[in-house]
Design a protein around this motif. Structure first.
Motif, PDB file in Angstrom:
ATOM      1  N   GLU A 167      -3.068 -54.953 -31.914  1.00 30.50           N
ATOM      2  CA  GLU A 167      -2.189 -55.920 -30.809  1.00 30.50           C
ATOM      3  C   GLU A 167      -2.990 -56.229 -29.710  1.00 30.50           C
ATOM      4  O   GLU A 167      -3.368 -55.977 -28.846  1.00 30.50           O
ATOM      5  CB  GLU A 167      -0.831 -55.183 -31.389  1.00 30.50           C
TER       6      GLU A 167
ATOM      7  N   ARG B 104       3.083 -55.930 -27.619  1.00 31.62           N
ATOM      8  CA  ARG B 104       2.944 -54.198 -27.525  1.00 31.62           C
ATOM      9  C   ARG B 104       4.092 -54.308 -25.887  1.00 31.62           C
ATOM     10  O   ARG B 104       5.578 -53.476 -26.512  1.00 31.62           O
ATOM     11  CB  ARG B 104       2.004 -53.375 -25.993  1.00 31.62           C
TER      12      ARG B 104
ATOM     13  N   HIS C 118       4.351 -54.042 -32.229  1.00 28.75           N
ATOM     14  CA  HIS C 118       2.736 -53.649 -32.617  1.00 28.75           C
ATOM     15  C   HIS C 118       2.755 -52.909 -33.218  1.00 28.75           C
ATOM     16  O   HIS C 118       2.260 -53.146 -34.387  1.00 28.75           O
ATOM     17  CB  HIS C 118       2.162 -52.865 -31.183  1.00 28.75           C
TER      18      HIS C 118
ATOM     19  N   PRO D 241      -6.056 -51.542 -28.977  1.00 32.47           N
ATOM     20  CA  PRO D 241      -5.103 -52.712 -28.578  1.00 32.47           C
ATOM     21  C   PRO D 241      -5.968 -53.226 -27.781  1.00 32.47           C
ATOM     22  O   PRO D 241      -6.439 -52.964 -26.813  1.00 32.47           O
ATOM     23  CB  PRO D 241      -4.865 -51.877 -27.785  1.00 32.47           C
TER      24      PRO D 241
END
Length: 249
Positions: free
Chosen positions: A128, A133, A138, A167
């Motif tokens: 994500e 987030r 996410h 991430p």
């Protein structure tokens, strides 16, 4: 028992001489380990990397590939070209390919299908953005990325899939998901696969964490039960750092 893997994605770094020097250092310093160790140099240095690492446990992967077997695709590399020089693992779906080069899920489906047809192993990247987030979206983003590209595969194909959760907000930024955040997402990924495919696939698929892993945080991240290793960026360009990360697993 699922594999533990430490893979170094070198991105657009290291010329031929620098590549050979780093590979020589890694091969000489690598300790005994149960983990698989993989490096992904640039396309122009892949053949030399395979030769340099002949007899070493270190494996060589490509950073990308095209879905077509051949044709008018200037600047692209096919699966057969990689296999011809002894490279049978490829990274697909990296966030930089998605954001900088416009690779979407539809294109990645084609690349995954080609790689599997050629019996290649895939390190499939997903994750994500920071806004996802912050907005608590996410989990939905990660589930969608997996569903759109991989959930159409039959269970037997998953033996060729390695997942790399990255991430995007923690790549090249110095930010890192905490070990607890990494574990939370990896556990979610495994449960999502169990629901969509089956529990056997979910339990056996290797899930790597990719997001500013360094010697200082690697042990804590790798200690989590659903984290099976890392896809390492900048730290893989320094032999001592990469070796310390391998030792951490």
């Amino acid at each position: 028992m699922r594999s533990q893997i430490v893979a170094g994605n070198w991105k657009m770094n290291k010329n031929l001489e620098e590549t050979e020097a780093l590979l020589s250092e890694l091969a000489a310093k690598l300790p005994d380990t149960q983990a698989e160790v993989i490096v992904a140099p640039t396309f122009v240095n892949l053949s030399n990397a395979v030769k340099e690492l002949d007899g070493s446990i270190i494996q060589v992967a490509a950073q990308n590939m095209h879905f077509a077997a051949s044709g008018a695709y200037t600047g692209e590399i096919s699966a057969d070209m990689l296999l011809n020089i002894g490279v049978d693992t490829v990274i697909l779906g990296h966030s930089e390919r998605r954001s900088l080069f416009g690779e979407d899920d539809q294109l990645l489906v084609q690349k995954v299908e080609t790689a599997l047809e050629k019996n290649m192993r895939i390190i499939f990247c997903f994750g994500e953005e920071l806004e996802d987030r912050k907005s608590d979206n996410h989990f939905a983003v990660v589930e969608r990325q997996l569903k759109n590209v991989l959930f159409g595969l039959s269970a037997d194909k998953w033996s060729k899939i390695v997942l790399a959760y990255e991430p995007v907000w923690a790549i090249g930024t110095g930010e890192t998901a905490s070990p607890e955040q990494a574990q939370e997402m990896h556990a979610f990924i495994r449960k999502t696969i169990a629901d969509a495919v089956n529990s056997g696939v979910a339990e056996n698929v290797t899930i790597l964490y990719g997001g500013s892993v360094k010697p200082a945080n690697a042990k804590d991240i790798f200690s989590k039960p659903d984290v099976d290793g890392g896809l390492i960026g900048g730290a893989s360009l320094k032999s001592d750092d990469f070796i310390d990360i391998v030792k951490a697993i």
